[in-house]
Motif scaffolding. Sequence first.
Motif, PDB file in Angstrom:
ATOM      1  N   GLU C 263      -7.601  40.381   5.040  1.00  0.00           N
ATOM      2  CA  GLU C 263      -8.142  39.014   5.151  1.00  0.00           C
ATOM      3  C   GLU C 263      -7.901  38.413   6.522  1.00  0.00           C
ATOM      4  O   GLU C 263      -8.486  37.389   6.862  1.00  0.00           O
ATOM      5  N   TRP C 264      -7.008  39.045   7.281  1.00  0.00           N
ATOM      6  CA  TRP C 264      -6.619  38.426   8.538  1.00  0.00           C
ATOM      7  C   TRP C 264      -7.391  38.926   9.745  1.00  0.00           C
ATOM      8  O   TRP C 264      -7.123  38.520  10.867  1.00  0.00           O
ATOM      9  N   LEU C 267      -9.292  36.245  11.849  1.00  0.00           N
ATOM     10  CA  LEU C 267      -8.339  35.216  12.235  1.00  0.00           C
ATOM     11  C   LEU C 267      -7.394  35.730  13.321  1.00  0.00           C
ATOM     12  O   LEU C 267      -7.048  35.022  14.257  1.00  0.00           O
ATOM     13  N   HIS C 270      -8.959  35.317  16.577  1.00  0.00           N
ATOM     14  CA  HIS C 270      -8.946  33.911  17.014  1.00  0.00           C
ATOM     15  C   HIS C 270      -7.581  33.533  17.545  1.00  0.00           C
ATOM     16  O   HIS C 270      -7.464  32.840  18.562  1.00  0.00           O
ATOM     17  N   PHE C 273      -6.905  35.024  20.900  1.00  0.00           N
ATOM     18  CA  PHE C 273      -7.736  34.316  21.872  1.00  0.00           C
ATOM     19  C   PHE C 273      -7.114  32.978  22.246  1.00  0.00           C
ATOM     20  O   PHE C 273      -6.946  32.656  23.422  1.00  0.00           O
ATOM     21  N   LEU C 274      -6.770  32.192  21.221  1.00  0.00           N
ATOM     22  CA  LEU C 274      -6.211  30.869  21.476  1.00  0.00           C
ATOM     23  C   LEU C 274      -4.879  30.978  22.212  1.00  0.00           C
ATOM     24  O   LEU C 274      -4.580  30.182  23.095  1.00  0.00           O
TER      25      LEU C 274
END
Lengths: 331, 240, 300
Positions: C263-264, C267, C270, C273-274
């Motif tokens: 599920e990750w 995410l 992201h 990246f962040l």
Amino acid sequence: MKGFQVERWDRVSVAATAAVGLVLVAFGFAPFVLGANGVDKLTTLFVYLILALMWNALAGYAGLVSVGQQAFFGLGAYFTIQLSNHGVGVYLSLVLAALLAGVVAISTSFFVLRLRAGVFAIGTWVVAEAFHLLVNLDHSVGGVTGTSLTALNGFSAGDRREYNYWATFGFTVAILIATFVLLRSRTGASLQAIRDDEEAAASVGVRVLGTKWIVYVFAAVGCGAAGALWLATSITFQPNSYFSVQWTAYMIFMVLVGGLGTFEGPIIGAVVFFLIQDNFGDQGVWYLVGLGGAAIFFALFMPRGIWGTIADRNEIRLLPVGYRLRRGTEH
Amino acid sequence: MTLLSVEGLVARHGLLEAVRDVTFELDEGETLALVGANGAGKTTLLRTIAGAHRIASGRIRFQGRDIVDDSAHRRVRMGIALVPEGRRLFTGLTVEENLQLAGQCGRRGPWNLESVYEAFPLIASRRKRRAGNLSGGEQQATAIGRALMTNPRVVLLDEVSLGLAPVAVDAVYRSLDGVLAGGATVVLVEQDLGRALSVADRVICMLEGRIVLQGTAKELTREQVVAAYFGLGREQGAPA
Amino acid sequence: MIWANQVVTGILLGGYYALLASGLSLMFGVMRIINLAHGDLAILGAFFTFLVANDLGWNPFLALVIVLPGMALVGWLLQRTMFERSLRSGVLVPLLTTFGLAIVIENLLFAKYGADTRSLGPQIGNLAFDSWKINSQIYIGHLSALIFVVAVGVLGVLHILLRRTPIGRALRATAEDADTAELVGVNSRSVYGIASGIAVAIAGLAGVFLAMRSSYDPYSGPLQLIFAFEAVVIGGIGSLWGTLAGGIILGVAQNVGAQLNPEWQILAGHIVFLAILAGRLMLTAIEERGGLDVFLGRAS
């Protein structure tokens, strides 16, 4: 300067503001006058209006083009469910959820507000996606399938409709007043300066980052409120629909069409959007194609929107958010 | 033969009229010096001729043809080249690439990489350097060379001595001598009156957007030019 | 050793991301436009290929012969009709225009093709699932390897194009200073059209590869845009080969994330990246304040 006066109010704007005030008061009585359908529609209209006002505040006043406001829209709904599930009264949850969205914005702001233009736009989108995915992982609100705001079952349908209406109406009025006050304050002037030329504004002492921060957090609270209110009316919560970038598309349409950077613009844009949505919303994808096409058209050919174009041509300023220069002591 | 003719040219920056009703002609082989204080409209005038700035009204004829509706790059292909104020080199490209780029416009003529390096030995040894890493004089030489690579019929030079040390200016003008001697048609904007008068055939002096003095370099005295330059002899408060 | 396999597949996935991102990077580099419709244009390429492969019965790779020039034409047209006007209107207009374009493309595709998820996998036979076995833990998919090689190849061609050809010089000069480029004879409108055409053609190619290695539907565009953008930013805006590095980092991050918990996957990308973005911002902030010691209060 001899013979000149700087004024904020003139006859037209006094009349307009009074008219708006009366209209707002009148709307307060709507549930007593309109049928169930009418109240529902007005509630929806007001949610759209809140979204339009918030996106306009961000892009039109602070120059922040956010493609990720759906983050706060979804979080507003999410927090409402969580609070309500933990025993907080429904309508209190709405308010707290909106404020919590603001808190989230405070934490993302440290990072997001330092991004420039295009990077900021997609950055906000990524942040929204990240929150979307995080909420999907929370099985206590049903993960991807979602859940409902069951606490609302404690109210009768009629009561629920009225309370929803007044909650939405109340938020809208609060936001309108807050925006009005903000624009007339020093922060409002700072925003104008930032929008015109950020570097020049900074060089005369405008606190650029601080001013943007205020607008960013304000917009998050507003969008969070909108999401919470939407949940109150539709009852079900599915992350995919609340965190969808579609909401940003709607906001952009409303603001572009109404008039970016004007106070009256988002109001017009929200009404136009509501009418279109009401009449054509069931046309499915063609309706969305039309929205996208309209956004392109307005962006390229009428970037000042309907209100902006009218106001520019006729030098009309209905509501007194700016300044006027007058000769002598004419009134 | 009249190569370039400008009639009643008006150009604006927003509401400000930078060029007001300017008329003059340029013959083939002539070197015309355009002098005037800062803000007199010289750069704007050159830019409108080159196509980088819109005109409000008036006519520009090149080789008999009205070019007002032609874009800048089309004018380059017709033979008008501008060496912009401030050089405006492509700092991410090397000297040679800057030159090559200009050479891509498709005009034939005596100017190519070899001849440019010969005329400007200053930059021959710098050809692989990035244009952003050059000295002022080298940049100016590259900018002029770049304009020449388009094999123009008219070269418009805007303030080539701006910001350069006297030694560098000397070097640039030495190279320019060669170009001018070869019979090129040149409009030269120059702050240094002495140099302007020594290389030019004709002189035009501008003040606040208008031409206030025109004549051959031989018949005009330095004093006359200076007077026109500063607007001396005009009545106080007379409309410009 | 499962991790090793994830890293390897992540690197190969990075090739796809780099390919997807290079078009976005090119358009931003030359025109300073962030094309929010980039992902949707990639999906358009996938549908276009499906159309050709289906109606003409061609192999998808063969269909590229029609699709790539077609997409290039689309890019050129978009530039001449839409992007051109928005170039001189500030930052807001291109963002809004391309966003509107994204919505239009997605919904037109939905109108024509419906919501079904599709894939070009079935039409490329074994290529979709064959792999080389490196050792007991590491497998390299044929298709993934092909995509990686093509990505590196495309980046290489772009590199040579930009550095060694006349059109490349024109592109670089126009990107730096379009007005002065005009003054040396470069037709900037033409240059923009070419850049746009190349960018959209590459986007289309990436879309086709996406369709082959996975599945797509009319609304797959935005997610691809986000991946492309993440790859560009991680690798450093403006650097062509940086985009390859960025793509690889993103691919590895996603695969490692997926290994921890399926599920990750997205995410994880992201978050990385962040984190990298935040790290860069911190570095800039530290530099602005005079270095790490000053920042930490140890010196002034």
